[in-house]
Motif scaffolding. Structure first.
Motif, mmCIF file in Angstrom:
data_model
loop_
_atom_site.group_PDB
_atom_site.id
_atom_site.type_symbol
_atom_site.label_atom_id
_atom_site.label_comp_id
_atom_site.label_asym_id
_atom_site.label_seq_id
_atom_site.Cartn_x
_atom_site.Cartn_y
_atom_site.Cartn_z
ATOM 1 N N GLU A 1 12.626 -19.420 37.571
ATOM 2 C CA GLU A 1 13.325 -20.590 37.022
ATOM 3 C C GLU A 1 12.467 -21.838 37.159
ATOM 4 O OE1 GLU A 1 16.843 -21.637 35.247
ATOM 5 O OE2 GLU A 1 17.617 -20.969 37.178
ATOM 6 N N ALA A 2 11.809 -22.005 38.317
ATOM 7 C CA ALA A 2 10.946 -23.165 38.513
ATOM 8 C C ALA A 2 9.770 -23.145 37.543
ATOM 9 C CB ALA A 2 10.450 -23.220 39.954
ATOM 10 N N GLN A 3 9.254 -21.961 37.240
ATOM 11 C CA GLN A 3 8.161 -21.862 36.278
ATOM 12 C C GLN A 3 8.612 -22.278 34.879
ATOM 13 O OE1 GLN A 3 7.144 -17.746 37.079
ATOM 14 N NE2 GLN A 3 5.295 -18.360 38.174
ATOM 15 N N LYS A 4 9.829 -21.904 34.502
ATOM 16 C CA LYS A 4 10.365 -22.331 33.212
ATOM 17 C C LYS A 4 10.563 -23.850 33.185
ATOM 18 C CE LYS A 4 12.838 -17.993 32.248
ATOM 19 N NZ LYS A 4 14.177 -17.377 32.065
ATOM 20 N N ILE A 5 11.004 -24.396 34.309
ATOM 21 C CA ILE A 5 11.166 -25.850 34.408
ATOM 22 C C ILE A 5 9.814 -26.541 34.222
ATOM 23 C CG2 ILE A 5 11.700 -27.718 36.031
ATOM 24 C CD1 ILE A 5 13.929 -25.873 37.151
ATOM 25 N N ASN A 6 8.782 -26.005 34.855
ATOM 26 C CA ASN A 6 7.443 -26.572 34.725
ATOM 27 C C ASN A 6 6.996 -26.582 33.268
ATOM 28 O OD1 ASN A 6 4.867 -27.519 35.372
ATOM 29 N ND2 ASN A 6 4.064 -25.459 35.574
ATOM 30 N N GLN A 7 7.207 -25.466 32.560
ATOM 31 C CA GLN A 7 6.799 -25.392 31.158
ATOM 32 C C GLN A 7 7.576 -26.385 30.309
ATOM 33 O OE1 GLN A 7 4.155 -23.501 29.885
ATOM 34 N NE2 GLN A 7 4.548 -24.985 28.259
ATOM 35 N N ALA A 8 8.859 -26.545 30.617
ATOM 36 C CA ALA A 8 9.682 -27.499 29.868
ATOM 37 C C ALA A 8 9.154 -28.915 30.038
ATOM 38 C CB ALA A 8 11.135 -27.403 30.323
ATOM 39 N N PHE A 9 8.826 -29.301 31.275
ATOM 40 C CA PHE A 9 8.295 -30.642 31.508
ATOM 41 C C PHE A 9 6.937 -30.825 30.853
ATOM 42 C CE2 PHE A 9 11.395 -31.033 35.022
ATOM 43 C CZ PHE A 9 11.915 -32.271 34.664
ATOM 44 N N THR A 10 6.085 -29.806 30.915
ATOM 45 C CA THR A 10 4.780 -29.896 30.264
ATOM 46 C C THR A 10 4.942 -30.143 28.770
ATOM 47 O OG1 THR A 10 3.761 -28.440 31.907
ATOM 48 C CG2 THR A 10 2.645 -28.643 29.779
ATOM 49 N N ASP A 11 5.842 -29.414 28.133
ATOM 50 C CA ASP A 11 6.078 -29.586 26.699
ATOM 51 C C ASP A 11 6.645 -30.969 26.383
ATOM 52 O OD1 ASP A 11 5.158 -27.039 26.156
ATOM 53 O OD2 ASP A 11 7.152 -26.122 26.138
ATOM 54 N N MET A 12 7.513 -31.476 27.246
ATOM 55 C CA MET A 12 8.111 -32.778 27.008
ATOM 56 C C MET A 12 7.084 -33.897 27.132
ATOM 57 S SD MET A 12 11.586 -31.942 29.127
ATOM 58 C CE MET A 12 12.339 -33.574 29.135
ATOM 59 N N VAL A 13 6.227 -33.826 28.152
ATOM 60 C CA VAL A 13 5.215 -34.868 28.349
ATOM 61 C C VAL A 13 4.226 -34.869 27.192
ATOM 62 C CG1 VAL A 13 3.294 -35.599 29.810
ATOM 63 C CG2 VAL A 13 5.472 -34.941 30.849
ATOM 64 N N ARG A 14 3.793 -33.693 26.764
ATOM 65 C CA ARG A 14 2.846 -33.633 25.650
ATOM 66 C C ARG A 14 3.474 -34.105 24.348
ATOM 67 N NH1 ARG A 14 -0.230 -27.861 27.067
ATOM 68 N NH2 ARG A 14 -1.360 -28.681 28.883
ATOM 69 N N ALA A 15 4.763 -33.872 24.196
ATOM 70 C CA ALA A 15 5.455 -34.349 22.997
ATOM 71 C C ALA A 15 5.475 -35.863 22.919
ATOM 72 C CB ALA A 15 6.881 -33.798 22.964
ATOM 73 N N SER A 16 5.404 -36.528 24.076
ATOM 74 C CA SER A 16 5.510 -37.990 24.080
ATOM 75 C C SER A 16 4.372 -38.660 23.313
ATOM 76 C CB SER A 16 5.552 -38.507 25.530
ATOM 77 O OG SER A 16 4.315 -38.292 26.187
ATOM 78 N N VAL A 17 3.205 -38.006 23.211
ATOM 79 C CA VAL A 17 2.101 -38.593 22.444
ATOM 80 C C VAL A 17 1.724 -37.729 21.242
ATOM 81 C CG1 VAL A 17 1.119 -39.909 24.349
ATOM 82 C CG2 VAL A 17 0.421 -37.532 24.007
ATOM 83 N N ALA A 18 2.627 -36.854 20.835
ATOM 84 C CA ALA A 18 2.352 -36.030 19.661
ATOM 85 C C ALA A 18 2.240 -36.902 18.418
ATOM 86 C CB ALA A 18 3.461 -34.992 19.484
ATOM 87 N N ILE A 19 1.284 -36.578 17.567
ATOM 88 C CA ILE A 19 1.091 -37.362 16.346
ATOM 89 C C ILE A 19 2.278 -37.185 15.399
ATOM 90 C CG2 ILE A 19 -0.368 -37.661 14.331
ATOM 91 C CD1 ILE A 19 -1.537 -38.731 16.942
ATOM 92 N N VAL A 20 2.790 -35.965 15.272
ATOM 93 C CA VAL A 20 3.985 -35.726 14.458
ATOM 94 C C VAL A 20 5.200 -36.108 15.296
ATOM 95 C CG1 VAL A 20 5.347 -34.007 13.219
ATOM 96 C CG2 VAL A 20 2.843 -33.862 13.205
ATOM 97 N N ARG A 21 5.956 -37.114 14.843
ATOM 98 C CA ARG A 21 7.005 -37.707 15.669
ATOM 99 C C ARG A 21 8.385 -37.124 15.386
ATOM 100 N NH1 ARG A 21 4.982 -38.964 19.852
ATOM 101 N NH2 ARG A 21 6.845 -40.181 20.371
#
Length: 459
Positions: free
Chosen positions: A182-202
């Motif tokens: 579960e913690a590993q899934k949480i880590n992946q979710a946060f990684t995806d969210m942080v990277r989305a913050s500067v994604a060129i496609v908004r």
């Protein structure tokens, strides 16, 4: 506090986004054919780009990126104006919304003025001495366990290893759960969210980073939402349980959605920024072995006086460790740029800036200004002695922000960094490849492009 806040009560109803014509009197680049391409160029080399803009146009200039037109204000005086915000000119929410609204809405950094003050006061219960002492016990155990698993003979990538460790610690200190799938899934979710913050496609179109970020947020909202009823009315030393039972100044509990939003933001703010900062400090201690030895001598002295497990009372004795951490935050600030939006007209250095303007300050630039930091690329923790800091502008060093939005968890960050280096320097040496220089991706949160290869042999 639990009632929805009408944005019209906080921001002028006629507040509008500004265009190029509103900044024609401010020096800066001409309109680009493609805002997206200009943004991509900036993201490739934020430090070099901002230095070129400052050399070309000065410390106040107009800028254009995927958020549109705005102004950048550089230097400690600009930091003080924007962060101290004594006249309530600048909105943090409206500044961060274009970056974070789809993945981290309504977190503490995404609030302004009185609602922000109230929620910040309510959440501060989790950072009082009693829970902080409890967190430290878990940090000591988790760090010792994970560092003990790291190779003593082979080089490995430090950044992914420390990211796993800080998530392990966050699972215990923040969520009160054991490390596992579960913690590993949480880590992946946060990684995806942080990277989305500067994604060129908004927009969250299929197969885009923004889509992955939005799905990550939904996963975490579901996780927190399921857990909140299990934490209400219960005692626990983790942040999540503390928030579930925190009461505001009117004696009311936070709503489920408020807890979810604050936990999403806090996990991101604490986990990824600390991962970045510890990585930066490991790199600089590897490049500066003389400082590594000075810190190790200090750690050995604390161990001799207090024992092999770092106590809460001994934290203040790790003075050189703290100064080295501060110097690492100066060289590689975890939040290199801070956006705001003006909700009132204001003047700065002779320029009139209208309400509605996007306003950016740049931590990375200020932290390398030679007039405040002589020989700015050199790693020198002694910059942060009382004597050396005495005449320096208060806002020349702002890795944790400032004013009402000063990072709520900064003391937790210091504590976790000290606990990590107390254990690492007690047991290991930090060695980098011969002649190695680390290049960082600076946004959204700095991380080494190659993961930072490092060897940690026994001392």
């Amino acid at each position: 506090m639990n009632a929805p806040v009408n944005p019209g009560d906080l921001y002028p109803a006629d507040l509008k986004v500004r265009g190029f014509e509103d900044f024609a009197h401010v020096p800066g680049p001409q309109p680009a054919r493609s805002r997206t391409w200009r943004t991509i160029q900036f993201l490739r080399d934020p430090k070099g780009t901002i230095e070129w803009l400052a050399d070309t146009y000065g410390l106040v200039f107009r800028r254009q990126d995927y958020m549109g037109w705005g102004v950048t204000l550089l230097g400690p005086e600009a930091n003080e104006l924007v962060l101290f915000n004594k006249d309530k000119i600048f909105s943090s929410k409206l500044g961060w919304d274009p970056v974070l609204d789809m993945v981290f809405p309504n977190g503490l950094m995404m609030m302004d003025f009185d609602p922000h003050r109230k929620d910040r006061k309510t959440l501060s219960v989790a950072f009082k001495p009693a829970p902080m002492k409890a967190y430290l016990g878990g940090l000591n155990e988790g760090i010792a366990r994970r560092v003990g698993q790291w190779s003593q003979t082979d080089s490995f990538k430090f950044y992914p290893a420390i990211k796993d460790l800080t998530l392990d610690l966050a699972a215990g200190s923040f969520l009160g759960i054991a490390w596992g799938p579960e913690a590993q899934k949480i880590n992946q979710a946060f990684t995806d969210m942080v990277r989305a913050s500067v994604a060129i496609v908004r927009r969250p179109l299929p197969f885009t980073q923004m889509r992955r970020g939005v799905k990550g947020r939904q996963y975490l909202c579901d996780f927190f939402g399921r857990e909140i009823p299990n934490r209400r009315g219960k005692e626990g030393d983790d942040f999540f349980t503390q928030f579930c039972n925190a009461r505001d100044e009117d004696g009311k509990l936070l709503t489920d959605q408020e807890i979810i939003d604050h936990m999403n933001f806090l996990m991101m703010a604490a986990h990824d920024t600390l991962t970045s900062s510890i990585t930066s400090m490991v790199y600089h201690l590897g490049r500066n072995p003389e400082w590594q030895e000075k810190l190790r001598e200090e750690v050995d002295g604390v161990r001799a006086r207090h024992g092999d497990s770092l106590s809460y009372e001994a934290l203040s004795e790790l003075e050189l460790v703290e100064m080295a951490f501060k110097e690492s935050l100066r060289l590689v600030p975890p939040v290199p740029m801070i956006p705001r939006r003006a909700v009132k007209d204001f003047e700065f250095q002779g320029y009139h800036i209208p309400a509605g303007s996007g306003v950016g300050i740049n931590t990375l630039y200020t932290h390398h200004m030679e007039e405040h930091w002589p020989d700015p690329e050199r790693f020198d923790p002694l910059r942060f002695t009382t004597q050396m800091s005495a005449n320096r502008h208060k806002y020349a060093w702002v890795p944790f922000g400032g004013g009402a939005h000063m990072c709520l968890g900064l003391h937790f960050a210091y504590m976790q960094a000290k606990a990590f280096f107390f254990r690492l320097l007690s047991d290991r040496r930090i060695e980098l490849p011969q002649g190695y220089e680390c290049a960082f991706h600076m946004v959204p949160i700095p991380r080494p492009k190659d993961g930072l290869p490092v060897s940690l042999p026994p001392r």
